[in-house]
Design an enzyme around this catalytic site. Structure first.
Site, PDB file in Angstrom:
ATOM      1  N   CYS A  17       0.797  -1.230   0.000  1.00 49.62           N
ATOM      2  CA  CYS A  17       0.000   0.000   0.000  1.00 49.62           C
ATOM      3  C   CYS A  17       0.830   1.281   0.000  1.00 49.62           C
ATOM      4  CB  CYS A  17      -0.983  -0.006   1.166  1.00 49.62           C
ATOM      5  SG  CYS A  17      -0.217  -0.002   2.819  1.00 49.62           S
TER       6      CYS A  17
ATOM      7  N   HIS B  28      -3.085   1.196   6.596  1.00 54.46           N
ATOM      8  CA  HIS B  28      -3.243   1.231   5.143  1.00 54.46           C
ATOM      9  C   HIS B  28      -2.975   2.661   4.697  1.00 54.46           C
ATOM     10  CE1 HIS B  28      -4.460   0.339   1.144  1.00 54.46           C
ATOM     11  NE2 HIS B  28      -5.553   1.073   1.184  1.00 54.46           N
TER      12      HIS B  28
ATOM     13  N   ASP C 166      -7.202   5.803  -4.028  1.00 55.68           N
ATOM     14  CA  ASP C 166      -6.448   4.648  -3.520  1.00 55.68           C
ATOM     15  C   ASP C 166      -6.106   3.734  -4.689  1.00 55.68           C
ATOM     16  OD1 ASP C 166      -5.348   2.581  -2.122  1.00 55.68           O
ATOM     17  OD2 ASP C 166      -7.010   2.327  -0.722  1.00 55.68           O
TER      18      ASP C 166
END
Length: 696
Positions: free
Chosen positions: A274, A332, A355
């Site tokens: 991530c 995250h 994202d």
């Protein structure tokens, strides 16, 4: 017969790029920002005659057209006119000065600029060159306009960043080099847009929509990952078997990843996780002119079925079971980009979540956002794009289930406050951490927070929000589970350090006036440490020791141990209570110290210190130091550490560029993998001699 007109152009690259804040880019073409004037001079081989009329033509994309706003033909105009404009300045017979300006909503990318000359019935066109047009955060008419200059410097121009990782109780800072102004990065970013599935499906519409930052951001979020067979930049991997490819922890910046992607003919680079996806996306967004930052969400939920809750399953001994696709991560990392939302209205403008980590598909593609941060906070999960998914990442309820041997399941607890802790970003102008949790949700436990959660549930039930939406809980689901009259919590006796035994205490408290016999099953990770204990409590403390020998060989790279205690109140109908604690083991800290003054082109001494706190040797030690515009190549030292040894290594470094720079240090060995450290340095062009005067 008139002589054919010849034209050459002076584009005043240094003056224009300085005014447009694009002077850090290295590019053959002029780089300017939309909605802002840039200057050119045209030199003619003959004096223009009466009746010679001039117009400029700008074109972009595979099939430029005025209908799709990818082609503009504009005559000389007055200052302040709308659209593409060309205003003539003071001129002479052999040359003419012009101020060219684009609309603040113009398509971004690489343009062709031509001069159209009409002489009577004859029209000729002279190619003048190419220029690149970027988003403009300094222009009030641009959707990406951000009013604060310090914010523009941070979120558009800063090439160095900090990423916060770890867990909510042990937050670490990791350096990252964005490098959006490095050679060839702008070309790579523009190529990325051209390789997208959106471009392949409809090239004309794709180009037309590149004036919209929310569209560009969504396309980039799909292109940073390579999960759609779309030549994306990175392939993700979340196991410990990286074979001959890069462990995601080894990456220190975006530039090497983007260049590797291009060099390997746009094949996804292996591997990313991530923070790597988010770091690379930040580079691309800043390069194109969209203000962007990284956000770290601790205790982040991944709601695979869209029911606004995370369901975790344990067996009757309290051991975690691999059932269902829901999960939660210690942290995250995603991006926020700043732009207005004309599609949603002014209240939803500002920071938008994007994202690029491939978690779930959105409209058939691994992409996420832009989701308005304001919409997330208010529970407006029906608004574009992927707001429901991001809402659950920060505010899902966490349900705990016991699965019995006959397959039946019983929900034993619902935690409404666990998800979405210490949501963090880097401060403007410093490396400090700023907590932005209140941007995403109202205070946990407050009436307003529960009200927003119920609102989100109602909106999710009332519409087909996503392809992954399934059963949504009833409004009162958070309160349907009866809690036993016993509370429990794990507490660490001392900070958990890798290489040492871990000592915990399970504190059980009887909340009733009666004695409660309790059966306790404890487990840690995959090792069952204590089968069971029976205790009769008013308040009872159970000590638990996990030795280094027990966990040494079973740890993964994240150095985590999950400890659970399944507490069953005997001879009652109160059911079971599950106490869970995730322990992240601390690893050695890298200490970095500058020993001598730092000046451009002058050597300075850098000391790196690391200690082996283990009672055993550490072999295969490799310490590397790198820093863009500080070092032309990586420095490396290979060594061996004795038990309990403290090692100090000094490097000589000659910085070749001035300004604020970031040094990054990486240490790996047979015991510790990819420990990180960083140091921010200010490199002046000249040494300054300070003389202290004497008092008279």
């Amino acid at each position: 017969m008139r002589q054919k007109i010849g034209v050459t152009i002076s584009n005043y690259s240094q003056t224009n790029t300085s005014a447009h804040h694009t002077d850090r880019h290295t590019h053959a073409d002029l780089i300017v920002r939309r909605g802002q004037v840039f200057m050119i001079t045209l030199w003619f081989n003959r004096t223009l005659q009466t009746g010679d009329n001039l117009a400029f033509v700008t074109e972009i994309g595979p099939a430029p057209s005025e209908t799709h706003h990818t082609k503009a033909i504009f005559n000389l105009s007055e200052a302040g006119a709308s659209g593409w404009t060309a205003v003539q300045g003071p001129s002479e017979s052999s040359y003419m000065n012009f101020s060219i300006s684009s609309p603040a909503i113009a398509v971004i990318g690489r343009y062709k600029l031509s001069l159209q000359i009409t002489s009577g019935n004859k029209v000729s066109s002279k190619f003048l060159g190419h220029f690149v047009l970027l988003f403009n955060p300094w222009c009030s008419g641009d959707d990406v306009h951000i009013a604060n200059e310090d914010a523009r410097q941070e979120y558009v121009l800063d090439e160095n960043g900090i990423i916060f990782i770890g867990n909510a109780n042990y937050i670490e800072a990791r350096g990252w080099y964005y490098g959006q102004f490095q050679d060839d990065i702008l070309n790579i970013c523009l190529t990325m847009l051209d390789l997208s599935l959106y471009r392949r499906q409809d090239p004309v519409t794709d180009m037309f929509r590149r004036g919209d930052p929310k569209y560009v951001g969504r396309v980039i979020s799909s292109m940073i990952n390579g999960n759609d067979n779309d030549n994306g930049v990175l392939e993700g991997s979340w196991n410990d078997n990286f074979a001959e490819h890069e462990n995601p922890s080894r990456w220190n910046g975006s530039v090497v990843i983007l260049r590797k992607w291009r060099q390997e003919n746009y094949k996804p680079v292996q591997y990313g996780q991530c923070w790597v996806f988010a770091g690379v996306m930040c580079t691309v967004m800043r390069c194109l002119g969209i203000p962007t930052r990284l956000i770290s969400n601790f205790n982040s939920a991944h709601d695979a079925d869209g029911n606004l809750s995370i369901d975790k399953y344990y067996d009757s001994a309290g051991k975690s079971l691999n059932i269902g696709r829901d999960s939660s991560w210690d942290y995250h990392v995603w991006n926020e980009a700043w732009f207005s939302r004309r599609d949603l209205g002014t209240p939803y403008s500002g920071w938008q979540v994007l994202d690029s980590t491939p978690q779930e598909q959105s409209k058939g593609i691994f992409q996420c956002g832009p989701a308005s941060v304001r919409a997330i906070k208010e529970g407006d999960v029906d608004l574009d794009y992927d707001t429901l998914f991001v809402f659950t990442e920060v505010n899902a309820d966490c349900n705990q289930w016991i699965v019995y041997k006959d397959g039946t399941r019983k929900k034993v607890y619902c935690d409404t406050e666990r998800i979405g802790k210490a949501i963090s970003t880097k401060a403007v102008g410093s490396n400090s951490r700023v907590d932005v949790t209140n941007n995403y949700k109202y205070p946990e436990g407050s009436h307003k927070e529960r009200e927003v959660y119920k609102k989100a549930c109602a909106k999710a039930r009332g519409s087909n929000l996503t392809e992954r939406l399934s059963e949504v809980p009833n409004e009162g689901s958070s309160e349907t589970v009866r809690k036993p009259e016993v509370s429990g919590v794990f507490k660490l006796v001392e900070p958990p350090v890798f290489g040492k035994d871990i000592n915990l205490i399970l504190i059980l408290t009887n909340l009733s006036s009666e004695y409660k016999p309790v059966k306790v099953n404890l487990s840690a990770s995959t090792i069952l440490l204590i089968l069971s204990k029976y205790v009769c409590i008013s308040e009872k403390q159970i000590q638990l020791k996990i030795s280094y020998a027990q966990y040494e060989k079973s740890l993964t790279d994240d150095k985590k141990i999950l400890v659970t205690a399944l507490c069953e109140v005997m001879h009652t109908l109160e059911g079971k209570m599950l106490v869970v604690k995730t322990i992240t083991l601390e690893t050695p800290t890298i200490f970095i110290k500058v020993l001598t003054p730092v000046v451009k082109t002058q050597p300075f001494a850098l000391q790196v210190v690391i200690a082996n706190h283990l009672y055993e040797p550490v072999a295969e030690c490799v310490l590397t130091v790198e820093g863009s515009r500080l070092l032309k190549e990586q420095l490396k030292q290979i060594f061996y550490m004795k038990p309990q040894e403290r090692t100090s290594i000094t490097f000589q470094i000659i910085p070749f560029k001035s300004g604020q720079r970031q040094l990054q240090v990486n240490f790996k060995s047979n015991k510790f993998r990819d420990l990180k450290g960083y140091k921010t340095l200010m490199v002046p062009d000249f040494a300054y001699l300070w003389v202290r005067g004497e008092r008279g």
